[in-house]
Design an enzyme around this catalytic site. Structure first.
Site, PDB file in Angstrom:
ATOM      1  CG  HIS A  20      33.449  40.580 -64.484  1.00 37.73           C
ATOM      2  ND1 HIS A  20      33.135  39.325 -64.959  1.00 37.73           N
ATOM      3  CD2 HIS A  20      34.775  40.538 -64.188  1.00 37.73           C
ATOM      4  CE1 HIS A  20      34.219  38.567 -64.963  1.00 37.73           C
ATOM      5  NE2 HIS A  20      35.232  39.272 -64.484  1.00 37.73           N
ATOM      6  CG  HIS A  23      32.746  37.339 -60.979  1.00 40.03           C
ATOM      7  ND1 HIS A  23      33.091  38.642 -61.198  1.00 40.03           N
ATOM      8  CD2 HIS A  23      33.901  36.680 -60.746  1.00 40.03           C
ATOM      9  CE1 HIS A  23      34.404  38.775 -61.088  1.00 40.03           C
ATOM     10  NE2 HIS A  23      34.921  37.594 -60.818  1.00 40.03           N
ATOM     11  CB  CYS A 129      51.797  37.225 -64.399  1.00 37.00           C
ATOM     12  SG  CYS A 129      50.410  38.325 -64.802  1.00 37.00           S
ATOM     13  CB  CYS A 132      48.371  34.880 -63.730  1.00 39.73           C
ATOM     14  SG  CYS A 132      48.066  35.303 -65.436  1.00 39.73           S
ATOM     15  CB  CYS A 146      51.131  37.773 -68.619  1.00 45.52           C
ATOM     16  SG  CYS A 146      49.604  36.897 -68.218  1.00 45.52           S
ATOM     17  CG  HIS A 149      46.922  39.701 -66.737  1.00 47.03           C
ATOM     18  ND1 HIS A 149      47.139  38.413 -66.297  1.00 47.03           N
ATOM     19  CD2 HIS A 149      45.764  40.119 -66.182  1.00 47.03           C
ATOM     20  CE1 HIS A 149      46.145  38.076 -65.479  1.00 47.03           C
ATOM     21  NE2 HIS A 149      45.299  39.078 -65.402  1.00 47.03           N
ATOM     22  CE  LYS A 303      40.732  37.921 -70.461  1.00 50.54           C
ATOM     23  NZ  LYS A 303      42.071  37.541 -70.116  1.00 50.54           N
ATOM     24  CE  LYS A 306      37.909  40.726 -60.825  1.00 49.64           C
ATOM     25  NZ  LYS A 306      37.784  40.014 -59.539  1.00 49.64           N
TER      26      LYS A 306
HETATM   27 ZN   LIG Z   1      48.907  37.335 -66.158  1.00 51.93          ZN
END
Ligand SMILES: [Zn+2]
Length: 514
Positions: A20, A23, A129, A132, A146, A149, A303, A306
């Site tokens: 995306h 990157h 998580c 992460c 998290c 996430h 945000k 992916k």
């Molecule tokens: Zn996370």
């Protein structure tokens, strides 16, 4: 200036999905740095790669009903293929699941840390998580989920190998405070120092082979455990250079390099500023010299991620708007500090204002004037009157660019180059060469000499602009240099260097993944 050998890396992205725009930001920043240092005469190795061994890849493959190998290969290819559309001057790409250099290097790194007494096995329970690839303690969660996430972590209880991070706290703090490990911007450096001063807990560097679904590099001598993704992934920075397989190359680009620069996003700061230098210290290797930390991109306020489902495909963006416009937005609009919000309208506005109307218009005006009034590009015998502001912009740009790039401030660096074009356009309006041409036709020889000096100065400004733009817009730089021709050569006709853009599908809406 003495040349210094520079090793420059991006982080290696997970390949659980296609690339995306976030990157692309890091790739283009790293590329601009690599080109800047090469242009200065420094030997540079610009390294990227993909993190194939992540558990996230395994889960994504299971969800898609394809083999991990197929998913990883397909997405890694999409990452590698970005080099074309983004005009990246990458020297080498390492893939952690298939590159023969990587596994031997990671095993060697493991053994070096083990020999230093920094690895031990113990029972562990923690909140993990998967998004992460990290363990959390209760106080780090937002209402039990998290912070990144928004999902509750899994409770994991197993035997793991641990790395004695605590042992390296003092050394890390010293290196950072002394500036031998430089972290930019300063806010990130302070964040790392505060984290170290709060006390470093040992961290898990393996997981059970069962939990890893058998994917990844087994712990040497302990086949029930797989090396934890961060130990494996961070290792790429030295395995790609031949740690464990090619000592001469390692010594050229790591041990003996003047600068070892990592570019990274703020989300992986702790891994790069604490875990990685500690692993290197344990293994007896030099630490990185520079960590340049960027913030994140959002897409129309959301945000970009992916896993969050909001994404912009950089290759599609380039297909719609061209390499120059995409690189220019990433380098020129994204601030040094703070998240930047992407929209197709912003990209188009920036490209039209500064590339089509600014730089493109300048070059076409200059060569329009030259071809209208002269057969050849005049050679200047003196500086034209009233050109001080323009000459100042040209003189100061290299210094400003150098200082800005040293701290990873791409917006300030490109602003300095852009100022040359803005001053040159202003100078044309002020000096009004068409009036001098008229006076020359009326027999005023001084006017003719002034016109020569102005045209010569403007052509050399375009040539200078082409050169100073090279790290940021390599393609446009080449086209401008070609339009300028050889010094003293025939005048080139005006030509369109940048198309005028209108917002279209991909960028404007911020494509949302299904
Ligand atoms: Zn996370």
């Amino acid at each position: 200036m003495n040349s210094c050998r520079i090793y420059l890396t991006t982080t290696i992205p997970y390949v659980n999905a296609a690339p995306h725009l976030g990157h692309a930001l890091e790739f283009v920043q790293a590329d601009a740095l690599a080109r800047h240092y090469r242009r200065r005469g420094d030997p540079v190795r610009f390294q990227t790669g993909t993190d194939d061994n992540s558990l996230k890849n395994v889960l994504a493959a299971n969800a898609a009903g394809v083999s991990v190998r197929d998913l990883v290969d397909a997405n890694a290819t999409a990452f590698e293929a970005l080099a074309g559309p983004l005009s990246l001057s990458v020297d080498d790409v390492i893939r952690t699941s298939s590159d023969p250099r990587h596994r031997v290097g990671v095993e060697r790194l493991w053994q070096a840390c083990a020999e230093a007494g920094d690895l031990y096995r113990r029972h562990y329970e923690g909140l993990y998580c998967v998004g992460c690839e990290a363990f959390y303690i209760e106080s780090e969660l937002d209402d039990g989920v998290c912070p990144d996430h928004g999902v509750p972590p899994q409770l994991v209880a197993e035997e793991n190998w641990f790395f004695r991070l605590s042992r390296h706290a003092d050394r890390l703090g010293d290196e950072i405070k002394a500036g031998r490990l430089r972290i930019e911007p300063a806010g990130r450096r302070n964040e790392v120092l505060a984290f170290i001063e709060a006390g470093l807990a040992d961290f898990s560097v393996s997981r059970s082979t069962a939990r890893a679904h058998g994917w990844g590099i087994p712990v040497p001598g302990d086949p029930d455990q797989v090396i934890y993704v961060w130990f494996d992934a961070l290792g790429n920075y030295v395995t790609a250079l031949g740690y464990g397989s090619d000592e001469a190359n390692l010594s050229r680009w790591w041990t003996g390099a003047s600068r070892r620069i990592h570019l990274l996003g703020k989300g992986v700061l702790r891994f790069h500023a604490v875990y990685w230098p500690a692993i290197l210290a344990s293994a007896g290797l030099p630490l990185p010299t520079d960590l340049l930390v960027h913030d994140h991109l959002t897409v129309e306020g959301r945000k970009i991620s992916k896993s969050g489902g909001v994404t912009v495909d950089p290759a599609a963006l380039v297909a719609d708007y061209g390499t120059d416009a995409v690189r220019w937005w990433l380098l020129r609009e994204v601030p040094r500090i703070g998240d930047a919000d992407f929209s197709g309208e912003r990209l188009v506005a920036r490209a039209n204002d500064e590339l089509a109307n600014g730089i493109g218009n300048l070059v076409s005006r200059v060569f329009g004037l030259v071809s209208r009034y002269r057969d050849r590009v005049p050679v200047a015998e003196r500086l034209p009157p009233g050109s001080d502001a323009l000459l100042d912009a040209r003189r100061s740009a290299p210094e400003v660019t150098e200082a800005a790039l040293a701290v990873g401030d791409f917006r300030r660096a490109t602003a300095a180059v852009w100022t040359i074009a803005a001053e040159a356009n202003r100078y044309i309006s002020q000096s009004r060469p068409w009036l001098l041409a008229e006076a020359e036709r009326g027999g005023n020889q001084q006017a003719g000499r002034d016109l020569d000096a102005i045209l010569a100065c403007l052509v050399s400004t375009c040539r200078d602009l082409a050169s100073q733009l090279e790290p940021f817009l390599p393609d446009a730089s080449e086209r401008i240099a070609a339009a300028c021709g050889a010094p003293g050569g025939p005048a080139q006709g005006a030509q369109q260097l940048f198309p005028r853009l209108t917002p279209c599908g991909t960028g404007a809406a911020g494509k949302t993944a299904p």
